[in-house]
Design a protein around this motif. Sequence first.
Motif, mmCIF file in Angstrom:
data_model
loop_
_atom_site.group_PDB
_atom_site.id
_atom_site.type_symbol
_atom_site.label_atom_id
_atom_site.label_comp_id
_atom_site.label_asym_id
_atom_site.label_seq_id
_atom_site.Cartn_x
_atom_site.Cartn_y
_atom_site.Cartn_z
ATOM 1 N N VAL A 386 4.732 -1.156 -6.829
ATOM 2 C CA VAL A 386 3.673 -0.180 -7.107
ATOM 3 C C VAL A 386 4.186 1.206 -6.759
ATOM 4 C CG1 VAL A 386 1.308 0.549 -6.610
ATOM 5 C CG2 VAL A 386 1.895 -1.896 -6.615
ATOM 6 N N VAL A 387 4.112 2.115 -7.732
ATOM 7 C CA VAL A 387 4.563 3.481 -7.512
ATOM 8 C C VAL A 387 3.360 4.410 -7.628
ATOM 9 C CG1 VAL A 387 5.132 3.860 -9.943
ATOM 10 C CG2 VAL A 387 6.282 5.214 -8.198
ATOM 11 N N GLY A 408 3.964 0.758 -17.297
ATOM 12 C CA GLY A 408 3.306 0.066 -16.207
ATOM 13 C C GLY A 408 1.807 -0.108 -16.387
ATOM 14 N N LEU A 409 1.173 -0.635 -15.329
ATOM 15 C CA LEU A 409 -0.252 -0.963 -15.334
ATOM 16 C C LEU A 409 -0.989 -0.141 -14.287
ATOM 17 C CD1 LEU A 409 -2.569 -2.975 -16.267
ATOM 18 C CD2 LEU A 409 -1.930 -4.319 -14.252
ATOM 19 N N ASN A 410 -2.049 0.520 -14.696
ATOM 20 C CA ASN A 410 -2.886 1.263 -13.759
ATOM 21 C C ASN A 410 -3.713 0.271 -12.940
ATOM 22 O OD1 ASN A 410 -4.435 3.097 -12.401
ATOM 23 N ND2 ASN A 410 -5.445 3.946 -14.197
ATOM 24 N N LEU A 411 -3.647 0.372 -11.618
ATOM 25 C CA LEU A 411 -4.326 -0.585 -10.746
ATOM 26 C C LEU A 411 -5.790 -0.246 -10.484
ATOM 27 C CD1 LEU A 411 -1.572 -1.326 -8.070
ATOM 28 C CD2 LEU A 411 -2.195 -2.664 -10.093
ATOM 29 N N PRO A 416 -9.762 -0.246 -6.785
ATOM 30 C CA PRO A 416 -10.186 1.161 -6.833
ATOM 31 C C PRO A 416 -9.527 2.035 -5.777
ATOM 32 C CG PRO A 416 -12.075 -0.302 -7.068
ATOM 33 C CD PRO A 416 -10.908 -1.173 -6.717
ATOM 34 N N GLU A 417 -9.189 1.445 -4.639
ATOM 35 C CA GLU A 417 -8.541 2.220 -3.587
ATOM 36 C C GLU A 417 -7.103 2.600 -3.953
ATOM 37 O OE1 GLU A 417 -7.826 -2.155 -2.445
ATOM 38 O OE2 GLU A 417 -9.264 -0.935 -3.575
ATOM 39 N N LEU A 418 -6.560 2.011 -5.016
ATOM 40 C CA LEU A 418 -5.203 2.311 -5.473
ATOM 41 C C LEU A 418 -5.251 3.004 -6.832
ATOM 42 C CD1 LEU A 418 -3.408 -1.019 -4.472
ATOM 43 C CD2 LEU A 418 -3.241 1.194 -3.312
ATOM 44 N N ALA A 419 -6.200 3.922 -6.997
ATOM 45 C CA ALA A 419 -6.398 4.574 -8.300
ATOM 46 C C ALA A 419 -5.159 5.333 -8.765
ATOM 47 C CB ALA A 419 -7.596 5.518 -8.226
ATOM 48 N N ASP A 420 -4.326 5.788 -7.824
ATOM 49 C CA ASP A 420 -3.104 6.505 -8.207
ATOM 50 C C ASP A 420 -1.894 5.583 -8.241
ATOM 51 O OD1 ASP A 420 -3.019 6.014 -5.508
ATOM 52 O OD2 ASP A 420 -2.308 8.010 -4.945
ATOM 53 N N GLY A 421 -2.119 4.281 -8.109
ATOM 54 C CA GLY A 421 -1.018 3.320 -8.098
ATOM 55 C C GLY A 421 -0.796 2.693 -9.459
ATOM 56 N N TRP A 422 0.454 2.585 -9.840
ATOM 57 C CA TRP A 422 0.833 1.972 -11.120
ATOM 58 C C TRP A 422 1.838 0.858 -10.850
ATOM 59 C CZ3 TRP A 422 -0.987 3.706 -15.988
ATOM 60 C CH2 TRP A 422 -1.861 4.792 -15.915
ATOM 61 N N LEU A 423 1.549 -0.319 -11.370
ATOM 62 C CA LEU A 423 2.411 -1.483 -11.169
ATOM 63 C C LEU A 423 3.502 -1.486 -12.223
ATOM 64 C CD1 LEU A 423 2.862 -4.130 -9.563
ATOM 65 C CD2 LEU A 423 1.404 -5.273 -11.255
#
Length: 444
Positions: A386-387, A408-411, A416-423
């Motif tokens: 996750v970046v 990648g995939l928006n988490l 929801p707590e990882l809204a800026d995280g992309w898998l």
Amino acid sequence: MRYLPHTPEDIRQMLQVVGAADLEALFASIPADCRRKSAMHLPEPLTEWELNGHMDNLAAGMGASPAYKVFLGAGSYHHFIPEMNRQLLLRGELFTAYTPYQPEISQGTLQTIYEYQSLVCRLLGMDVANASMYDGASGLAEALLMTIRVTKRKKVAVSRAVHPLYRRVVETYFKPTGFEVVELPVGPDGRTDLSGLAALGELAGVALQSPNFFGCIEDLTAAGKMIHADPKTLFVVAFSEPLAYGLLKNPGACGADIACGEGQSFGIPQSFGGPGLGMFAARQQYVRTMPGRLIGKTVDRDGRTGFVLTLATREQHIRREKATSNICTNQGLCATAATLYMAALGGTGIRQLARLNRDRAEYLKTALAKAGFASVFSAPTFNEFVVRFPKGFESTWNALLEKKIVAGLNLAPYYPELADGWLMCVTEAIDRADMDALVKEVTR
């Protein structure tokens, strides 16, 4: 072209036998307000070449490999499939998706499944494997129900780092049962936080996924020891990327009682979401509580080797109240594909391929970090991570899609707590030039 072979005379005779005046009478039991009163508005028929062109046009609007560079995993992975797999699966002896009801006359099918079970046991480090299940999600749900059968307890715990769609399937399975499912939180490093395990009381089973949905590798050995502090609680290890066990310690070596997950990575195309392959294995002592079916090897009265349907504890074979599952088929063709794939690569090949996947993912992770995009979690990962991208990355993602890059995939929809995280995911199908191109685009 007509697809109904019956002549009007055939239809008249069949209606006469069942005592119906006409075809409409066959539907008399369906309420009138539930029946269509007008003809369906269907397009005009097409010739074969017109239909092929229409399907090509539809396919052109889909972003799929190899035309697109897809950095997307999340439970479905693009791996190269040896041509041997495709050719052998076309043989009539293997081209079936079903375990036969008179199994002993189908020795080839039984032997194939037996070899599949043997290879799964070696991969996962377990004693016995069943003849496969629908997919990884149903496998996890069945594993947790199995822990309840074994322990007679009524509560299970599932890590929040388990694939969110797997957890939804578990919820669906458990909702009408009265059994309780509790979630274990994720720690700041991306691994499951087991610190509150003891406070949950008596558990039938605890399920972790490794590598988990974030790509993080769980410390299964330490987790197993904590879970088995209550000797009655069973440790379930799930997975969505079995290739990882070519490099990592397998679930059996880490103390798992049940191992289950998705086998799509082994010779099965992604096919826009299915079909998949549910791998399921356990310790020998729990064999009679396993769902599905098992194929065994024996000898006949003349001393010749034969294969038999050893256990079939499903409701089509035994009394419903004694059945361990209502799973009514295995993914026979997909299991055959996985068998061919594992046999072709062998232990050495799987290990080399796993290392290649891990190394390429680490290359991209490092390159993105140097470009200013840090990984969200500190735990070691396999071929996914996750970046954190800046707010508004969705517009960049859409722009990259126009350039045939799926970044990648928006988490956010799942966490929801990882809204800026992309898998992000990297397999052997992504080379260094593809990764360099991605980094260059996101740093513009």
